[in-house]
Scaffold this motif. Structure first.
Motif, PDB file in Angstrom:
ATOM      1  N   ASP A 193       0.819  -1.212   0.000  1.00  8.65           N
ATOM      2  CA  ASP A 193       0.000   0.000   0.000  1.00  8.65           C
ATOM      3  C   ASP A 193       0.854   1.263   0.000  1.00  8.65           C
ATOM      4  OD1 ASP A 193      -2.309  -1.490   0.066  1.00  8.65           O
ATOM      5  OD2 ASP A 193      -2.460  -1.455   2.258  1.00  8.65           O
ATOM      6  N   TYR A 194       2.181   1.098   0.187  1.00 10.75           N
ATOM      7  CA  TYR A 194       3.046   2.277   0.324  1.00 10.75           C
ATOM      8  C   TYR A 194       4.273   2.152  -0.585  1.00 10.75           C
ATOM      9  CZ  TYR A 194       0.239   2.060   4.557  1.00 10.75           C
ATOM     10  OH  TYR A 194      -0.805   1.932   5.447  1.00 10.75           O
ATOM     11  N   PRO A 195       4.081   2.274  -1.896  1.00 11.42           N
ATOM     12  CA  PRO A 195       5.223   2.129  -2.820  1.00 11.42           C
ATOM     13  C   PRO A 195       6.128   3.358  -2.880  1.00 11.42           C
ATOM     14  CG  PRO A 195       3.228   2.594  -4.047  1.00 11.42           C
ATOM     15  CD  PRO A 195       2.807   2.455  -2.623  1.00 11.42           C
ATOM     16  N   GLY A 196       5.718   4.477  -2.303  1.00 15.39           N
ATOM     17  CA  GLY A 196       6.537   5.685  -2.270  1.00 15.39           C
ATOM     18  C   GLY A 196       6.426   6.343  -0.906  1.00 15.39           C
ATOM     19  N   ILE A 197       7.564   6.540  -0.189  1.00 14.67           N
ATOM     20  CA  ILE A 197       7.547   7.014   1.189  1.00 14.67           C
ATOM     21  C   ILE A 197       8.562   8.130   1.372  1.00 14.67           C
ATOM     22  CG2 ILE A 197       7.856   6.349   3.609  1.00 14.67           C
ATOM     23  CD1 ILE A 197       7.253   3.481   2.804  1.00 14.67           C
ATOM     24  N   SER A 198       8.173   9.165   2.118  1.00 12.06           N
ATOM     25  CA  SER A 198       9.107  10.222   2.507  1.00 12.06           C
ATOM     26  C   SER A 198       9.720   9.839   3.850  1.00 12.06           C
ATOM     27  CB  SER A 198       8.379  11.567   2.635  1.00 12.06           C
ATOM     28  OG  SER A 198       7.888  11.984   1.377  1.00 12.06           O
ATOM     29  N   VAL A 199      11.039   9.910   3.952  1.00 13.35           N
ATOM     30  CA  VAL A 199      11.726   9.460   5.167  1.00 13.35           C
ATOM     31  C   VAL A 199      12.712  10.521   5.643  1.00 13.35           C
ATOM     32  CG1 VAL A 199      11.504   7.027   4.576  1.00 13.35           C
ATOM     33  CG2 VAL A 199      13.509   8.296   3.817  1.00 13.35           C
ATOM     34  N   LYS A 200      13.182  10.314   6.876  1.00  5.05           N
ATOM     35  CA  LYS A 200      14.203  11.172   7.481  1.00  5.05           C
ATOM     36  C   LYS A 200      15.427  10.323   7.791  1.00  5.05           C
ATOM     37  CE  LYS A 200      11.714  12.510  10.992  1.00  5.05           C
ATOM     38  NZ  LYS A 200      10.453  11.821  10.759  1.00  5.05           N
ATOM     39  N   PRO A 201      16.596  10.920   7.845  1.00  8.92           N
ATOM     40  CA  PRO A 201      17.796  10.161   8.215  1.00  8.92           C
ATOM     41  C   PRO A 201      17.607   9.495   9.572  1.00  8.92           C
ATOM     42  CG  PRO A 201      18.390  12.316   7.353  1.00  8.92           C
ATOM     43  CD  PRO A 201      16.910  12.322   7.508  1.00  8.92           C
ATOM     44  N   GLY A 202      18.044   8.232   9.650  1.00  6.58           N
ATOM     45  CA  GLY A 202      17.949   7.502  10.906  1.00  6.58           C
ATOM     46  C   GLY A 202      16.625   6.809  11.145  1.00  6.58           C
ATOM     47  N   ASP A 203      15.665   6.940  10.214  1.00  8.59           N
ATOM     48  CA  ASP A 203      14.362   6.291  10.385  1.00  8.59           C
ATOM     49  C   ASP A 203      14.490   4.773  10.367  1.00  8.59           C
ATOM     50  OD1 ASP A 203      12.798   8.471  10.721  1.00  8.59           O
ATOM     51  OD2 ASP A 203      11.981   8.536   8.690  1.00  8.59           O
ATOM     52  N   ASN A 204      13.626   4.104  11.138  1.00  6.65           N
ATOM     53  CA  ASN A 204      13.460   2.650  11.080  1.00  6.65           C
ATOM     54  C   ASN A 204      12.039   2.378  10.609  1.00  6.65           C
ATOM     55  OD1 ASN A 204      16.033   1.565  12.157  1.00  6.65           O
ATOM     56  ND2 ASN A 204      15.455   2.700  13.992  1.00  6.65           N
ATOM     57  N   LEU A 205      11.909   1.732   9.445  1.00  6.99           N
ATOM     58  CA  LEU A 205      10.602   1.575   8.804  1.00  6.99           C
ATOM     59  C   LEU A 205      10.188   0.112   8.758  1.00  6.99           C
ATOM     60  CD1 LEU A 205      11.380   3.916   5.783  1.00  6.99           C
ATOM     61  CD2 LEU A 205      10.230   4.548   7.903  1.00  6.99           C
ATOM     62  N   ASN A 206       8.885  -0.129   8.892  1.00  8.11           N
ATOM     63  CA  ASN A 206       8.298  -1.467   8.762  1.00  8.11           C
ATOM     64  C   ASN A 206       7.197  -1.381   7.710  1.00  8.11           C
ATOM     65  OD1 ASN A 206       9.886  -2.449  10.991  1.00  8.11           O
ATOM     66  ND2 ASN A 206       8.444  -1.411  12.353  1.00  8.11           N
ATOM     67  N   ILE A 207       7.434  -1.964   6.556  1.00  7.81           N
ATOM     68  CA  ILE A 207       6.517  -1.812   5.413  1.00  7.81           C
ATOM     69  C   ILE A 207       5.863  -3.152   5.113  1.00  7.81           C
ATOM     70  CG2 ILE A 207       6.350  -1.122   2.999  1.00  7.81           C
ATOM     71  CD1 ILE A 207       8.996   0.436   3.488  1.00  7.81           C
ATOM     72  N   PRO A 208       4.517  -3.259   5.217  1.00  9.62           N
ATOM     73  CA  PRO A 208       3.833  -4.516   4.908  1.00  9.62           C
ATOM     74  C   PRO A 208       3.830  -4.796   3.406  1.00  9.62           C
ATOM     75  CG  PRO A 208       2.241  -2.809   5.434  1.00  9.62           C
ATOM     76  CD  PRO A 208       3.591  -2.212   5.687  1.00  9.62           C
ATOM     77  N   ILE A 209       4.112  -6.059   3.025  1.00  2.89           N
ATOM     78  CA  ILE A 209       4.149  -6.483   1.616  1.00  2.89           C
ATOM     79  C   ILE A 209       3.328  -7.765   1.481  1.00  2.89           C
ATOM     80  CG2 ILE A 209       5.629  -7.369  -0.234  1.00  2.89           C
ATOM     81  CD1 ILE A 209       7.822  -5.548   0.754  1.00  2.89           C
ATOM     82  N   THR A 210       2.601  -7.882   0.379  1.00  2.00           N
ATOM     83  CA  THR A 210       1.777  -9.067   0.106  1.00  2.00           C
ATOM     84  C   THR A 210       2.269  -9.755  -1.164  1.00  2.00           C
ATOM     85  OG1 THR A 210      -0.161  -8.004   1.087  1.00  2.00           O
ATOM     86  CG2 THR A 210      -0.555  -9.915  -0.319  1.00  2.00           C
ATOM     87  N   LEU A 211       2.454 -11.082  -1.091  1.00  2.00           N
ATOM     88  CA  LEU A 211       2.781 -11.895  -2.270  1.00  2.00           C
ATOM     89  C   LEU A 211       1.547 -12.710  -2.630  1.00  2.00           C
ATOM     90  CD1 LEU A 211       4.714 -13.048  -4.392  1.00  2.00           C
ATOM     91  CD2 LEU A 211       5.497 -14.699  -2.666  1.00  2.00           C
TER      92      LEU A 211
END
Length: 405
Positions: free
Chosen positions: A50-68
């Motif tokens: 649901d999130y193919p494009g994300i704005s981030v900041k240096p040092g961020d830790n991201l958890n992105i859900p993906i469906t196969l």
């Protein structure tokens, strides 16, 4: 010989031949096959988020859900991986509570869920970065999912300088400490110069959390934060009221401000002393001696009806030059002079004695012990000298008149 042709009628009474019926069935099957192929797409595997494009900041830790998802017509096991990652970035795929490299996918349905964990470096330049996730199940069954991460100064945002408890309360003489946090949301490490704008006479210092040395500047990495203790010391005798102390952290990129507030409540205090600080004086038995006392209001609230008392040896007396031994009022931070008339007992012998003076009011009190040196009266000293002289003269006369014979 003529061939027989089977003729059938439909409900409407129209006639059609058997070969035409077979052609119609073949056409329907062809359309169904083509429809199924178009709906499931080439390869039969599909990765999506649901999130193919994300704005981030240096040092961020991201958890992105993906469906196969699997549209091959049968369940299968697919190899999954983070196929490409920008330099300095870190990431992996998680399924359930495990880091995974292979995942089972049922045909159709909701597909199988994974989570892409991405750690963004603390040092970055502006731009768009791409992470690619890939799935493969053999026989040309593959799927790829690129995810874009956008980094720019606007996304990084301004840093912050905050305190969980920016307002504190205490009496005069209290040293206040504020726990603060300085956050650098910029794209590079910044050195912040620290300063304060406190009322005149107030002391403000900055100490990094966990350290003892006071500092005038603090370096904070991009996307990181540092704790700091701001110590605030009011001047002696500060009055009751609210005082604002603003502090700033200034770097080449930004200025961060924090507003602190100190509320000084009423404090009460008295001090008994003398103009020169000496707590001793001389006195003579049976005679009155004067000593000047300084009664100081060391609090930040005016004191009223301050009574004067003393603790004396037996037979001694003391009076003060105030009506009923009471000072009507002493303003906060001021000193009132009082003359004490101390009269030792007429039977007091030469020596040192202790005399305690006390100043007291409803809110507070203070005492001071004075050493009183009692001396012999001068007249007795003269008499003693005369006796000695007379004795010496008499002996001289005797020796002259009745000298050796």
């Amino acid at each position: 010989m003529e061939k027989a042709v089977v003729i059938r009628k439909d409900k409407a009474g129209k006639q059609f031949g058997f070969p035409a019926f077979l052609l119609a069935v073949a056409a329907v099957l062809f359309l169904v096959f083509m429809g199924a192929h178009t709906a499931y797409g080439a390869g039969g595997l599909e990765l999506n988020t649901d999130y193919p494009g994300i704005s981030v900041k240096p040092g961020d830790n991201l958890n992105i859900p993906i469906t196969l998802e699997n549209y091959t017509g049968a369940s299968l096991d697919a190899d999954v991986e983070v196929a490409s990652m920008p330099e300095g970035w870190d990431g992996y795929l998680q399924g359930g509570s495990y880091q995974v490299s292979r995942i089972h996918v049922k045909n159709g349905g909701d597909g199988s869920q994974m989570t892409l964990h991405v750690t963004v470096p603390k040092e970055l330049t502006e731009g768009t970065y791409t992470v690619e996730v890939r799935a493969a199940a053999g026989e040309g069954l593959t799927a790829s999912l690129p995810i874009s991460f956008m980094v720019n100064e606007m996304n990084a945002g301004k840093g912050s300088f905050t305190s969980e408890y920016p307002q504190q309360e205490g009496t005069a003489g209290t040293n206040f400490t504020f726990s603060t946090t300085l956050i650098n949301n910029g794209l590079k490490t910044q050195s912040y110069s620290l300063s304060s704008n406190a009322p005149s006479g107030w002391g403000v210092s900055f100490t990094p959390t966990g350290e003892t040395a006071k500092v005038a500047a603090l370096e904070v990495e991009s996307g990181a934060s540092k704790g700091m203790t701001v110590s605030v010391t009011p001047p002696e005798g500060v009055g009751a009221g609210e005082y604002d102390i603003s502090c700033s952290a200034v770097s080449a990129e930004e200025t961060l401000d924090i507003g602190l507030k100190v509320v000084i409540t009423g404090s009460y205090g008295l001090k008994v002393s003398t103009p020169d600080g000496r707590l001793s004086f001389d006195a003579y038995a049976g005679r009155s001696s004067d000593v000047t006392l300084n009664i100081t209001n060391t609090g930040n609230v005016d004191l009223e009806n301050v009574s004067l008392n003393s603790s004396l040896p037996t037979g001694w007396t003391v009076t003060y030059n105030t009506e009923n031994n009471i000072i009507p009022s002493i303003p906060a931070g001021s000193t009132t002079e009082v003359i004490a008339h101390v009269k030792p007992s007429s039977e007091a012998v030469t020596g040192d004695y202790v005399n305690t003076f006390t100043a007291a009011c409803e809110q507070t009190q203070s005492s001071a012990d004075f050493r009183v040196s009692v001396k012999t009266k001068t007249v007795w000293g003269v008499v003693a000298v005369l006796i000695i002289l007379c004795t010496a003269g008499g002996l001289g006369y005797v020796f002259r008149k009745y000298g050796r014979r």
